[in-house]
Design a protein around this motif. Structure first.
Motif, short mmCIF file in Angstrom:
data_model
loop_
_atom_site.label_atom_id
_atom_site.label_comp_id
_atom_site.label_asym_id
_atom_site.label_seq_id
_atom_site.Cartn_x
_atom_site.Cartn_y
_atom_site.Cartn_z
N LYS A 38 0.87 -1.17 0.00
CA LYS A 38 0.00 0.00 0.00
C LYS A 38 0.91 1.23 0.00
CE LYS A 38 -2.23 -1.92 3.53
NZ LYS A 38 -1.80 -3.28 3.31
N THR A 39 0.63 2.18 -0.89
CA THR A 39 1.49 3.34 -1.00
C THR A 39 0.81 4.64 -0.56
OG1 THR A 39 0.88 3.54 -3.32
CG2 THR A 39 2.92 2.36 -2.83
N PHE A 40 -0.52 4.71 -0.71
CA PHE A 40 -1.22 5.97 -0.42
C PHE A 40 -2.69 5.69 -0.14
CE2 PHE A 40 -3.87 9.46 -2.05
CZ PHE A 40 -3.44 10.48 -1.22
N THR A 41 -3.26 6.49 0.77
CA THR A 41 -4.71 6.46 0.97
C THR A 41 -5.23 7.89 0.95
OG1 THR A 41 -4.38 6.47 3.38
CG2 THR A 41 -4.85 4.33 2.35
N SER A 42 -6.38 8.06 0.31
CA SER A 42 -7.12 9.31 0.42
C SER A 42 -8.29 8.99 1.36
CB SER A 42 -7.61 9.78 -0.94
OG SER A 42 -8.60 8.90 -1.44
N ASN A 43 -9.29 9.83 1.40
CA ASN A 43 -10.43 9.55 2.29
C ASN A 43 -11.18 8.28 1.90
OD1 ASN A 43 -9.99 11.77 3.92
ND2 ASN A 43 -11.24 13.10 2.65
N LYS A 44 -11.31 8.03 0.57
CA LYS A 44 -12.14 6.92 0.12
C LYS A 44 -11.46 6.01 -0.89
CE LYS A 44 -16.25 9.52 1.19
NZ LYS A 44 -17.49 10.10 0.75
N SER A 45 -10.15 6.14 -1.03
CA SER A 45 -9.45 5.25 -1.96
C SER A 45 -8.07 4.87 -1.41
CB SER A 45 -9.29 5.91 -3.34
OG SER A 45 -8.41 7.01 -3.26
N MET A 46 -7.52 3.83 -2.01
CA MET A 46 -6.22 3.33 -1.60
C MET A 46 -5.44 2.96 -2.85
SD MET A 46 -5.33 -0.11 0.60
CE MET A 46 -5.93 -1.21 -0.66
N GLU A 47 -4.17 3.36 -2.90
CA GLU A 47 -3.30 2.98 -4.01
C GLU A 47 -2.39 1.85 -3.54
OE1 GLU A 47 -0.78 5.64 -6.89
OE2 GLU A 47 0.48 5.07 -5.18
N GLU A 102 4.71 10.43 -3.17
CA GLU A 102 4.65 10.13 -4.61
C GLU A 102 3.24 9.67 -4.99
OE1 GLU A 102 9.33 8.72 -5.11
OE2 GLU A 102 7.75 7.21 -4.93
N GLY A 103 2.64 8.82 -4.14
CA GLY A 103 1.27 8.37 -4.37
C GLY A 103 0.28 9.52 -4.31
N LYS A 104 0.51 10.43 -3.37
CA LYS A 104 -0.35 11.60 -3.27
C LYS A 104 -0.26 12.44 -4.54
CE LYS A 104 -1.23 15.56 -0.24
NZ LYS A 104 -0.78 16.24 1.00
N GLY A 105 0.95 12.56 -5.08
CA GLY A 105 1.13 13.30 -6.33
C GLY A 105 0.37 12.65 -7.48
N ARG A 106 0.43 11.32 -7.58
CA ARG A 106 -0.32 10.61 -8.62
C ARG A 106 -1.83 10.81 -8.43
NH1 ARG A 106 3.99 7.09 -7.80
NH2 ARG A 106 2.89 5.99 -6.14
N TYR A 107 -2.26 10.76 -7.17
CA TYR A 107 -3.68 10.94 -6.85
C TYR A 107 -4.15 12.34 -7.27
CZ TYR A 107 -7.80 11.73 -3.90
OH TYR A 107 -9.04 12.06 -3.45
N LEU A 108 -3.40 13.37 -6.90
CA LEU A 108 -3.77 14.74 -7.24
C LEU A 108 -3.77 14.96 -8.75
CD1 LEU A 108 -1.90 16.72 -4.44
CD2 LEU A 108 -4.37 16.27 -4.63
#
Length: 122
Positions: A38-47, A102-108
């Motif tokens: 697991k690399t990143f989580t937002s409020n309702k998703s996970m990378e 890095e995951g946050k950057g991909r998410y944004l």
């Protein structure tokens, strides 16, 4: 796949768009090793990052190599199809923190693209 199993701990049901699968060279007869993290989580998703390494079994003089890699983004869904909050990933090591950013950057970047923006907004 292991990535789906990882996501199962976070959601009743999930959808996972796959972005950027990289397969640098053809595979031959080899042992395949799949690892996920697991690399990143937002409020309702996970990378989740999926790495596929190949270890030659016919020619033992060859080294293990990266056969493919991909990022899966899972959205937690209720039985009614509504998005649900996911438990937040708390990176601890410097490497985990770097991968999280890095995951946050991909998410944004993905969110900006979905909203028709040229650049991700902080």
């Amino acid at each position: 796949m292991d990535a789906s199993l990882s996501a199962a701990f976070y959601a009743e049901e999930s959808k996972a768009p796959v972005r950027g699968v990289s397969v640098p060279e053809p595979w031959s007869l080899e042992q395949i090793i799949v690892t996920t993290s697991k690399t990143f989580t937002s409020n309702k998703s996970m990378e989740t990052e999926v790495l596929v390494d190949a270890e030659p079994v016919v020619d033992s003089s060859q080294q293990r190599y990266r056969a493919a890699s991909a990022f899966f983004t899972y959205v937690s869904l209720s039985q009614e199809g509504k998005s649900l909050p996911v438990p937040q990933l708390v990176p601890e090591t410097e490497d985990e923190k770097k991968r999280f950013e890095e995951g946050k950057g991909r998410y944004l970047k993905m969110k900006a693209k979905q909203q028709g923006q040229a650049e991700p907004q902080p």
